[in-house]
Design a protein around this motif. Structure first.
Motif, short mmCIF file in Angstrom:
data_model
loop_
_atom_site.label_atom_id
_atom_site.label_comp_id
_atom_site.label_asym_id
_atom_site.label_seq_id
_atom_site.Cartn_x
_atom_site.Cartn_y
_atom_site.Cartn_z
N TYR A 163 30.36 -54.31 -13.90
CA TYR A 163 30.37 -52.85 -14.10
C TYR A 163 31.28 -52.20 -13.06
CZ TYR A 163 26.67 -52.36 -17.57
OH TYR A 163 25.94 -52.39 -18.74
N VAL A 164 31.99 -51.16 -13.50
CA VAL A 164 32.87 -50.39 -12.62
C VAL A 164 32.57 -48.91 -12.81
CG1 VAL A 164 34.72 -52.09 -12.59
CG2 VAL A 164 34.69 -50.33 -14.36
N LEU A 165 32.96 -48.12 -11.82
CA LEU A 165 32.89 -46.67 -11.96
C LEU A 165 34.13 -46.22 -12.71
CD1 LEU A 165 31.64 -43.88 -11.26
CD2 LEU A 165 33.04 -43.93 -9.17
N ARG A 176 41.52 -43.80 -6.01
CA ARG A 176 40.84 -44.87 -5.29
C ARG A 176 40.75 -46.12 -6.16
NH1 ARG A 176 35.60 -42.91 -2.03
NH2 ARG A 176 35.88 -45.08 -1.37
N SER A 177 40.82 -47.27 -5.53
CA SER A 177 40.69 -48.54 -6.27
C SER A 177 39.32 -49.17 -6.07
CB SER A 177 41.78 -49.52 -5.83
OG SER A 177 41.68 -49.79 -4.43
N THR A 178 38.64 -48.82 -4.96
CA THR A 178 37.32 -49.39 -4.67
C THR A 178 36.42 -48.33 -4.04
OG1 THR A 178 37.94 -50.13 -2.45
CG2 THR A 178 38.27 -51.70 -4.27
N ILE A 179 35.11 -48.55 -4.15
CA ILE A 179 34.12 -47.72 -3.46
C ILE A 179 32.99 -48.63 -3.00
CG2 ILE A 179 34.59 -45.59 -4.74
CD1 ILE A 179 32.03 -46.23 -6.36
N GLY A 180 32.23 -48.16 -2.02
CA GLY A 180 31.01 -48.86 -1.64
C GLY A 180 29.85 -48.38 -2.48
N ILE A 181 28.84 -49.18 -2.58
CA ILE A 181 27.74 -48.84 -3.47
C ILE A 181 27.05 -47.53 -3.08
CG2 ILE A 181 26.18 -50.31 -2.15
CD1 ILE A 181 24.75 -50.64 -4.96
N GLN A 182 26.89 -47.31 -1.81
CA GLN A 182 26.18 -46.09 -1.39
C GLN A 182 26.94 -44.83 -1.77
OE1 GLN A 182 23.18 -45.91 -0.42
NE2 GLN A 182 22.73 -48.06 0.02
N GLU A 183 28.24 -44.93 -2.01
CA GLU A 183 29.03 -43.77 -2.41
C GLU A 183 28.68 -43.28 -3.81
OE1 GLU A 183 33.27 -43.56 -0.76
OE2 GLU A 183 32.92 -45.72 -0.97
N CYS A 206 20.70 -49.48 -8.89
CA CYS A 206 20.71 -48.40 -7.89
C CYS A 206 19.38 -48.34 -7.14
CB CYS A 206 21.02 -47.07 -8.55
SG CYS A 206 22.70 -46.94 -9.21
N ARG A 207 18.28 -48.51 -7.85
CA ARG A 207 16.97 -48.48 -7.20
C ARG A 207 16.86 -49.56 -6.12
NH1 ARG A 207 14.98 -47.29 -12.43
NH2 ARG A 207 14.60 -49.50 -12.81
N LYS A 208 17.51 -50.69 -6.36
CA LYS A 208 17.50 -51.78 -5.38
C LYS A 208 18.08 -51.32 -4.06
CE LYS A 208 20.34 -55.26 -5.90
NZ LYS A 208 20.99 -56.52 -6.35
N TYR A 209 18.99 -50.36 -4.13
CA TYR A 209 19.63 -49.85 -2.92
C TYR A 209 19.07 -48.50 -2.50
CZ TYR A 209 22.91 -53.68 -3.08
OH TYR A 209 23.45 -54.95 -3.07
N GLY A 210 17.94 -48.09 -3.09
CA GLY A 210 17.20 -46.95 -2.59
C GLY A 210 17.67 -45.59 -3.06
N PHE A 211 18.36 -45.50 -4.19
CA PHE A 211 18.77 -44.20 -4.68
C PHE A 211 18.85 -44.19 -6.21
CE2 PHE A 211 22.73 -46.53 -4.44
CZ PHE A 211 23.48 -46.07 -5.51
N LEU A 251 41.98 -42.94 -18.22
CA LEU A 251 40.81 -43.36 -17.46
C LEU A 251 41.23 -44.20 -16.26
CD1 LEU A 251 38.33 -44.42 -20.31
CD2 LEU A 251 38.38 -42.25 -19.04
N ARG A 252 40.44 -44.10 -15.21
CA ARG A 252 40.66 -44.92 -14.03
C ARG A 252 39.39 -45.71 -13.72
NH1 ARG A 252 44.79 -43.51 -15.51
NH2 ARG A 252 46.41 -42.27 -14.44
N CYS A 253 39.56 -46.98 -13.43
CA CYS A 253 38.43 -47.85 -13.10
C CYS A 253 38.42 -48.12 -11.59
CB CYS A 253 38.54 -49.18 -13.84
SG CYS A 253 38.31 -49.03 -15.62
N ILE A 254 37.26 -47.91 -10.97
CA ILE A 254 37.10 -48.09 -9.53
C ILE A 254 36.06 -49.18 -9.31
CG2 ILE A 254 36.54 -46.97 -7.36
CD1 ILE A 254 37.16 -44.28 -8.73
N ARG A 255 36.46 -50.26 -8.68
CA ARG A 255 35.54 -51.39 -8.47
C ARG A 255 34.57 -51.10 -7.34
NH1 ARG A 255 38.08 -57.16 -8.24
NH2 ARG A 255 35.88 -57.60 -8.63
N ILE A 256 33.37 -51.63 -7.45
CA ILE A 256 32.33 -51.51 -6.43
C ILE A 256 32.43 -52.77 -5.57
CG2 ILE A 256 29.86 -51.28 -6.00
CD1 ILE A 256 29.72 -50.10 -8.92
#
Length: 291
Positions: A163-165, A176-183, A206-211, A251-256
Motif C-alpha cells: 500500500y502507498v499514499l 515527496r517520494s517517501t513518508i514515515g508512518i507517523q506522518e 494504523c491502530r498498531k501504531y496508535g492512531f 496521481l502521485r504515489c508516496i511510499r511508506i
C-alpha cells in the motif's frame, strides 16, 4: 424422496416462512406444506416446529439440511462434469472480485480468457463479501485478500501488494517520494467505508501504531475515490499495483518507508466443488496474470 422435495425443504429453511418460500418457488403454500409433511412422514421425524405463524428448525431439520445441501451440490457437480463433456467446454463461470480490482485491473485477464474459451459465459460479480459468496456457492471462484485458513476452501496465493499514499499532483506532498508512518496522522484522507476489506486492513495497520486516519470522506466506489483524490480533496491509501493499472498521470504515489501495509491476494474455490476445464484454465490464467 425427490430432488425437488429437498430443494423445496431448503427454500423453507432459508425463509423460515411457508408463504414466502412458496412464492419464491412459484408454487402454492398448501402444496408446499403438504410436501414438507410428506417428507416428515417419510423420514419419521419433524423437521420444523410450528409456533403460530412462525416456524423454527428442529435438530433433525438442521441435520437433514446439512445433508440436503451436500447431495444437491454433488448432483450439480455431476451435471457440470457431463455438461462439459457434452458441450465441448461450453458453460458458465461466476467469479467474485473486489470492486476496485474489477474496475481497474482485470480487463486484460478477461480478454485473454475469452480468447482461449470463447464459448464460456463469464459473469463477474463485484463484491466485498467474496469469501462468503464462495462458501455459499454463490460464485464458482473468488479473487480475494487472504484470510484465516478454512478446510472448506482451496486457496492459491497470487501476490503480495504494498500500500502507498496516493495524492493529487497539486497536493502539498506531491513532490515527496517517501513518508514515515507517523506522518499519516497529518493528512486528510478519502477512503472506502468501514467494513470494506481494504479499509479494515489499513485501519488495523494504523491502530498498531496508535492512531487513526483523519478520514474526511468515505465512498464505496473506487472510481469516486480516485476522482476525489485528483480533485485534491484528500489523499488515500491503495495498493501500488492497483494505482499502476489505473494509469492516471495526475496521481502521485508516496511510499511508506517504515513497515508499509501489504495485502496478500489469493484465488479461492470450494474444495468440494467440481472444476471444469474452463474453471481450471481461468485459475491458471489468473495465476499467470498476477505473477
Amino acid at each position: 424422496m425427490e430432488i425437488r422435495q429437498m430443494e423445496n425443504f431448503i427454500a423453507v429453511c432459508e425463509e423460515l416462512h411457508f408463504t414466502r418460500a412458496a412464492e419464491k418457488l412459484g408454487i402454492s403454500q398448501p402444496t408446499l406444506s403438504q410436501q414438507i409433511r410428506a417428507l416428515e412422514d417419510e423420514l419419521g421425524v419433524p423437521l420444523f416446529d410450528r409456533v403460530g405463524k412462525k416456524i423454527v428448525m428442529t435438530q433433525a431439520g438442521n441435520l437433514f439440511l446439512e445433508h440436503c445441501v451436500q447431495m444437491i451440490r454433488h448432483l450439480q457437480n455431476t451435471q457440470d462434469a457431463l455438461a462439459e463433456l457434452r458441450n465441448d467446454q461450453r458453460g458458465r463461470l461466476v467469479i467474485g472480485v473486489l470492486p476496485s480490482d474489477l474496475d481497474y485491473r482485470l480487463t486484460p485477464l478477461l480478454v485473454n480468457f475469452h480468447t482461449r474459451f470463447p464459448k464460456v459465459q463469464l459473469k463477474l460479480i463485484s463484491s466485498i463479501y467474496v469469501l462468503n459468496q464462495v462458501l455459499d456457492n454463490e460464485v464458482d471462484i473468488g479473487i480475494e485478500i487472504t484470510s484465516a485458513p478454512d478446510d472448506r476452501l482451496v486457496r492459491i496465493p497470487l501476490c503480495s501488494e504494498e500500500y502507498v499514499l496516493v495524492v493529487s499532483e497539486n497536493h502539498d506532498w506531491a513532490e515527496r517520494s517517501t513518508i514515515g508512518i507517523q506522518e499519516l496522522r497529518n493528512i486528510q484522507t478519502v477512503m472506502f467505508p468501514e467494513g470494506f476489506t481494504g479499509r479494515e486492513l489499513v485501519d488495523g495497520y494504523c491502530r498498531k501504531y496508535g492512531f487513526s486516519l483523519n478520514t474526511i470522506m468515505e465512498t464505496s466506489s473506487a472510481t469516486s475515490i480516485i476522482s476525489l483524490v485528483k480533485a485534491n480533496v484528500g489523499g488515500t491509501l491503495l495498493p501500488y499495483r492497483l494505482i499502476q493499472a489505473m494509469n492516471e498521470p495526475t496521481l502521485r504515489c508516496i511510499r511508506i518507508t517504515d513497515d508499509p501495509p501489504y495485502r496478500h491476494f489469493e484465488i479461492i474455490h470450494r474444495s468440494d466443488r467440481f472444476l471444469t476445464k474452463s474453471a481450471k484454465a481461468f485459475i491458471e490464467k489468473t495465476i499467470e496474470y498476477f505473477n
